[in-house]
Scaffold this motif. Structure first.
Motif, PDB file in Angstrom:
ATOM      1  N   MET A 121       0.818  -1.217   0.000  1.00  0.00           N
ATOM      2  CA  MET A 121       0.000   0.000   0.000  1.00  0.00           C
ATOM      3  C   MET A 121       0.855   1.271   0.000  1.00  0.00           C
ATOM      4  SD  MET A 121      -3.253  -0.859   0.431  1.00  0.00           S
ATOM      5  CE  MET A 121      -3.799  -2.533   0.257  1.00  0.00           C
ATOM      6  N   LEU A 122       2.177   1.105  -0.037  1.00  0.00           N
ATOM      7  CA  LEU A 122       3.037   2.269   0.148  1.00  0.00           C
ATOM      8  C   LEU A 122       2.827   3.367  -0.900  1.00  0.00           C
ATOM      9  CD1 LEU A 122       6.489   0.877   1.336  1.00  0.00           C
ATOM     10  CD2 LEU A 122       4.922   2.377   2.570  1.00  0.00           C
ATOM     11  N   ASP A 123       2.425   2.976  -2.097  1.00  0.00           N
ATOM     12  CA  ASP A 123       2.306   3.989  -3.138  1.00  0.00           C
ATOM     13  C   ASP A 123       0.911   4.593  -3.245  1.00  0.00           C
ATOM     14  OD1 ASP A 123       4.974   4.070  -4.066  1.00  0.00           O
ATOM     15  OD2 ASP A 123       4.662   2.023  -4.767  1.00  0.00           O
ATOM     16  N   MET A 124       0.093   4.270  -2.284  1.00  0.00           N
ATOM     17  CA  MET A 124      -1.260   4.826  -2.288  1.00  0.00           C
ATOM     18  C   MET A 124      -1.228   6.280  -1.826  1.00  0.00           C
ATOM     19  SD  MET A 124      -4.403   3.533   0.008  1.00  0.00           S
ATOM     20  CE  MET A 124      -3.741   4.364   1.426  1.00  0.00           C
ATOM     21  N   PRO A 125      -1.881   7.189  -2.592  1.00  0.00           N
ATOM     22  CA  PRO A 125      -1.955   8.573  -2.124  1.00  0.00           C
ATOM     23  C   PRO A 125      -2.813   8.635  -0.852  1.00  0.00           C
ATOM     24  CG  PRO A 125      -2.605   8.393  -4.437  1.00  0.00           C
ATOM     25  CD  PRO A 125      -2.542   7.004  -3.890  1.00  0.00           C
ATOM     26  N   ILE A 126      -2.314   9.368   0.135  1.00  0.00           N
ATOM     27  CA  ILE A 126      -3.021   9.431   1.411  1.00  0.00           C
ATOM     28  C   ILE A 126      -4.143  10.458   1.337  1.00  0.00           C
ATOM     29  CG2 ILE A 126      -2.764   9.787   3.893  1.00  0.00           C
ATOM     30  CD1 ILE A 126       0.310   9.627   3.363  1.00  0.00           C
ATOM     31  N   ASP A 127      -5.360  10.020   1.464  1.00  0.00           N
ATOM     32  CA  ASP A 127      -6.451  10.959   1.747  1.00  0.00           C
ATOM     33  C   ASP A 127      -7.548  10.221   2.532  1.00  0.00           C
ATOM     34  OD1 ASP A 127      -8.083   9.675  -0.088  1.00  0.00           O
ATOM     35  OD2 ASP A 127      -8.190  11.347  -1.497  1.00  0.00           O
ATOM     36  N   PHE A 128      -8.558  10.951   2.946  1.00  0.00           N
ATOM     37  CA  PHE A 128      -9.582  10.359   3.811  1.00  0.00           C
ATOM     38  C   PHE A 128     -10.158   9.089   3.198  1.00  0.00           C
ATOM     39  CE2 PHE A 128      -9.798  14.810   5.322  1.00  0.00           C
ATOM     40  CZ  PHE A 128      -9.693  14.577   6.683  1.00  0.00           C
TER      41      PHE A 128
END
Ligand SMILES: Cc1cc2nc3c(=O)[nH]c(=O)nc-3n(C[C@H](O)[C@H](O)[C@H](O)COP(=O)(O)O)c2cc1C
Ligand code: FES
Lengths: 623, 163
Positions: free
Chosen positions: A434-441
């Motif tokens: 999951m490291l390359d997932m953009p962080i948002d709500f």
């Protein structure tokens, strides 16, 4: 302190203070946030003061109306503290000790030379870095909320006004109708930073809609997530930004009184916020007839007693009213009937701190930062097994990899990344994929975690995922207020099963029951505590199921953490008989003569791991 | 039980006056009283109930709800281990185990001689320094087994307190 009667008076004072600041562009900022203070920053500040005095340096500057040295709030780079930054160049010194004060003053301030040994070294190349803004940790960030922390003395309202503070308030009160402010905040796309990411503008609009002579605002500074401290750092380092946000909010919804609810463990935040309220009131920026506009609003501090559930909105309001912090069912919204049955708006510290930025720079500017559904920046507390720890502010949409590896420098002690936990006890644990997932709500929620308050706990290969899940469930079952059965009893049973798994006493049927219970607790609990409590279990089961199975089927803890399932052993080929582990073992469980292979007496061993920590030859293994 | 050094009636009156006898400030009132007595003795809680005309069960409800309150006397030296998540993943549970072993008391316990109390706290916001131990308000970061013994030596607790 002189009372400001109008917007113009504030503007004049700002011009004057800013000019004074520009005249004294040389100053030293010493981080005196809680992290650095714990590391001895108070003594460093004193030592620097003494050296400056004895060198007679402060005289000119004092005449210009400012001090050469400023104790500021948290700069965010807590792992390297105490931090000292020398302006205007922004020369960055780290791990400063009181005895370094003399060299800093003599070399850097008097002779303009750099003290090399205090410079930060790039963790990957070893190269020393001179300026704050060149350090990878800071370079990757976008510090809209945090940057002022490094420039202002949180106890000085003048400092805040000098950097443009309270201008957004003046603009809101004199140029904007309440409805326009709510629209601006809604259009900006601001979502609550304290938990679920509820759109702030909607909440305000709802409270504004309800007619009432008395309305309340609450700032939630309970920060119960163990491992997150951005709210504290904001309130401690820049209390006026939070207060300014609250006054703007009060004008928008028609509130008369506000509370800042701070937990007892945060004494410095409480002190700084108290002083800020006093000063803002004295200057006519808070209290009666703010800036001569006729609008009045007061803020009071309420002290929390340390209970995780007290951070939940309805529990928090009960606590302010002098009751135990027990949540209630929310068929009626607080925006209609909250504190003392009056319309109440409750927002998180960081949410409030965003408001002045939006009003000052406009909704379009703000909405230009972030992802489609999550706007602006978010502060994370990057902690755990990561090289550079501290508070990190990034635009929404940054990836986990950027935060952990580019900013945080990767995993400490040359170990491997295993997982990252976000969202605190209500959040989930995410694996490497999951490291390359953009962080948002929304992205975080989709993969079984959540944004929460922004805790980001990095875990290396030596972390046991079952132990982590157990840790959170133990925390939550202890913190459950006990009002509803699914949460009170369900969590207790889940804890029991998890404990048995970590001891190797569980069966696969237990695992099935654990999953079933998790679903029940999630669906049937009264408040957010119970509804989100199973997340750590469900997410670890989703991504690390084989680890649960290893504990159950093979009675083995692959990470070497669960004490009942591990033992320490000497690797004969590697042991040099250096004696060190024998000397350090706290229970004298290690036998062996010098230069001969040592042996651990398993009946005495308490599994404290000291031998492994001290061995220079990697001759201790954990099985 | 030891008799109290300060007079409950007097102290309760003083603290209540500070908050204008406002029952909504009960949390703060009890916190301030705890600062005076270092815990909340039964006599003090009874006195609060008497003076505020609040039912004693309401006072106990609050005093037992929040973690900040202690109903038992505390040791002269309070040793607090942070068990927040950041400290936990860096091994604070080992620190706690070791202190518990050395002092011969469980977490939350106080030695018989009333010298030491071993306590835990969930994150004090100095996560970068974890694992963290706080002794009478002073922080020690990056605690190892060795530092534990050094700390204990500093506060005069010998390792055999349990024996
Ligand atoms: C168990 C529990 C604990 C919470 N703790 C906090 C907290 O410490 N700080 C916080 O701001 N919000 C906390 N929240 C979320 C609040 O209930 C509320 O949603 C939030 O403060 C609203 O502010 P926001 O819209 O600005 O995020 C918690 C929620 C739950 C269910
Ligand atoms: S977890 Fe220990 S200080 Fe935050």
């Amino acid at each position: 302190m002189q009372r400001l009667q109008s917007k113009q008076a504030l503007e004049d004072l700002h011009q004057h203070l800013q000019a004074a600041r520009e005249k004294t562009e040389r100053y030293i900022s010493v981080c005196t946030g809680t992290g650095c203070l714990a590391n001895g920053a108070g003594e460093v500040l004193e030592a620097l003061r003494r050296e400056i005095d004895s060198a007679g340096l402060d005289v000119d500057v004092k005449a210009a109306g400012a001090g050469l040295i400023r104790g500021t709030g948290c700069h965010g780079f807590c792992g390297q503290g105490p931090l000292v930054v020398i302006f205007p160049e922004k020369i960055f010194y780290q791990r400063v000790k009181p005895k370094d004060a003399a060299s800093i003053v003599k070399k850097t301030l008097v002779n303009g030379e750099v003290v090399n040994r205090l410079l930060y070294k790039d963790p990957n190349t070893g190269e020393p870095i001179l300026h704050e803004h060149e350090i990878p940790y800071y370079k990757g960030q976008k510090r809209l909320l945090m940057s002022a922390n490094g420039h202002i003395d949180p106890k000085s309202i003048e400092d805040y006004i000098a950097i443009g503070g309270y201008q957004a308030l003046a603009k809101a009160l004199t140029e904007m109708q309440p409805a326009a402010i709510i629209k601006e905040v809604t259009d900006a796309g601001l979502r609550g930073r304290g938990g679920a990411g509820f759109p702030t503008g909607w909440k305000w609009a709802d409270a504004a809609k309800h007619e009432s002579k008395v309305k309340y605002l609450v700032c939630n500074a309970d920060e119960g997530d163990p491992g997150a401290y951005m709210d504290r750092s904001l309130l401690e380092g820049n209390p006026h930004s939070v207060i300014e946000g609250m006054i703007i909010g009060a004008w928008a919804v028609g509130a008369t009184k506000g509370y800042i609810y701070v937990r007892k463990e945060y004494p410095l935040a409480m002190d700084n916020a108290t002083k800020a309220i006093k000063d803002a009131t004295a200057m006519g920026l808070l209290g009666d007839d703010i800036l001569g506009t006729g609008f009045s609003f007061n803020i009071e501090i309420a002290r929390g007693g340390g209970a995780f559930v007290a951070g939940e909105s309805s529990a928090l309001m009960a606590s302010i009213m002098g009751q135990a912090a027990e949540p209630r069912s929310k068929y009626i919204h607080a925006t209609q009937s909250g504190l003392y049955n009056k319309p109440t708006v409750l927002n998180n510290v960081e949410t409030w701190a965003n408001v002045p930025l939006i009003i000052k720079n406009g909704a379009d500017w703000y909405a230009g930062i972030g992802t489609k559904t999550s706007k602006g920046t978010k502060i994370f507390s990057l902690v755990g097994d990561v090289k550079d720890t501290g508070l990190v502010e990034v635009p929404m949409g940054a990836t986990l990899r950027e935060v952990i590896f580019d900013i945080g420098g990767g995993i400490a002690n040359d170990r491997k990344f295993k997982a990252v936990q976000t969202g605190g006890p209500s959040g989930g644990v995410l694996p490497e994929s999951m490291l390359d997932m953009p962080i948002d709500f929304d992205n975080l929620a989709e993969v079984g975690s959540m944004m929460g308050s922004g805790g980001m706990i990095v875990m290396d290969e030596h972390t046991c995922m079952v132990d982590v899940a157990r840790y959170y469930i133990e925390f939550l079952s202890r913190e459950s207020c006990g009002k509803c059965t699914p949460c009170r009893e369900g969590l207790r049973q889940m804890l029991d099963i998890l404990t048995r798994i970590t001891r190797g006493d569980a069966t696969m049927d237990d695992l099935a029951l654990l999953e079933e219970l998790a679903v029940v607790v999630k669906e049937a609990s009264l408040c957010g505590l119970g509804q989100t409590a199973p997340n750590p279990v469900l997410s670890t089961l989703k991504y690390f199921r084989e680890e649960y199975e290893a504990h159950i089927l093979e009675k083995r803890c692959p990470a070497g953490v669960c004490t009942e399932l591990i033992h320490y052993e000497v690797i004969p080929e590697a042991c040099t008989g250096c004696y060190l582990c024998k000397v350090r073992c706290p229970v004298e469980a290690i036998e062996g003569k010098p230069k001969e292979i040592h042996k651990i007496d398993q009946s005495k061993c308490i599994k404290c791991g000291v031998c492994m920590d001290v061995c220079r030859y990697d001759a201790i293994k954990v099985e | 039980m030891a008799t109290l050094k300060k007079d409950p009636a007097q102290e309760v009156t003083r603290v209540l006056e500070r908050y204008n006898r406002n029952p909504a400030r009960m949390n703060e009132i009890l916190q301030d009283l705890q600062d005076v007595f270092r815990y909340l003795p039964r006599e003090v809680l009874q006195e609060v109930a008497r003076q505020t005309h609040a039912p004693i069960n309401r006072i106990y409800h609050i005093a037992t709800f929040y973690k900040a309150f202690h109903l038992e006397p505390r040791g002269e030296t309070v040793i607090t281990v942070c068990t927040g998540t950041a400290c936990h993943v860096r091994g604070s549970y080992r620190t706690l185990d070791m202190l518990s072993e050395r002092l011969g008391i469980p977490a939350g316990g106080t030695t018989k001689d009333m010298k030491y109390t071993l306590d835990t706290v969930g994150c004090v916001g100095a996560c970068a320094l974890g694992p963290l131990v706080i002794v009478n308000g002073k922080y020690t970061g990056h605690v190892t087994a060795e530092k534990v013994d050094k700390l204990l030596k500093e506060i005069g607790a010998n390792a055999t307190a349990s024996e």
